[in-house]
Scaffold this motif. Sequence first.
Motif, mmCIF file in Angstrom:
data_model
loop_
_atom_site.group_PDB
_atom_site.id
_atom_site.type_symbol
_atom_site.label_atom_id
_atom_site.label_comp_id
_atom_site.label_asym_id
_atom_site.label_seq_id
_atom_site.Cartn_x
_atom_site.Cartn_y
_atom_site.Cartn_z
ATOM 1 N N HIS A 84 25.700 13.218 56.453
ATOM 2 C CA HIS A 84 26.223 13.580 55.276
ATOM 3 C C HIS A 84 26.088 15.071 54.878
ATOM 4 O O HIS A 84 25.018 15.481 55.183
ATOM 5 N N SER A 85 27.069 15.379 54.000
ATOM 6 C CA SER A 85 26.984 16.836 53.752
ATOM 7 C C SER A 85 25.996 17.272 52.674
ATOM 8 O O SER A 85 25.456 18.281 52.380
ATOM 9 N N ARG A 86 25.456 16.330 51.832
ATOM 10 C CA ARG A 86 24.498 16.548 50.696
ATOM 11 C C ARG A 86 22.984 17.088 51.496
ATOM 12 O O ARG A 86 22.487 16.691 52.456
#
Length: 185
Positions: free
Chosen positions: A80-82
């Motif tokens: 995921h990008s977070r």
Amino acid sequence: MTHGSSASAQIRPAEDGDLEAITAIYGYHVRCGTASFETEPPTVEEMRRRRATLLDRGYPYLVAERDGVVIGYAYASNYHSRAAYRDTVENSIYLDPDAIGQGVGSGLMANLIAACEACGFRQMVAIIGDSANIHSVKLHERHGFSLIGTLRSVGYKHGRWLDTIIFQRKLGFGDSEPPRLRMSD
């Protein structure tokens, strides 16, 4: 990363010259299979862009080659990008249909895991398209992945509803100690 071999296939980092073969392998799985939920095969230029993005972010991207012909590829990407997910990667492995069941996927997986551990990643997640994808399920189980769960009927392709199965395994120290700092932290 050391280059490895499996079932007479050489595993090595992917190069620009491999992209036509990579695109053809992936295109087959998009058109004919359910491992990918894409419905239109990407172009060579799109695959080149995707690979460059992953390499720029420090993820490994490998190919399996036999007698000078690319017969499979594997890469890690962000789960995921977070920011808090930065130590977890998602794996992807695709094989030429004629190479399935010959140990090529296992060689790619072993090398991909080793490369991700060398980069300091701590968890690897696999999101397997289609719960009937027994080759992928068995591959992940052989390499120490545990079944986390099944998302039922989350995709529709080739006239049927498809599940995704989530597998996970630790890399290196896993969660036994805090992650090491990276240049981007």
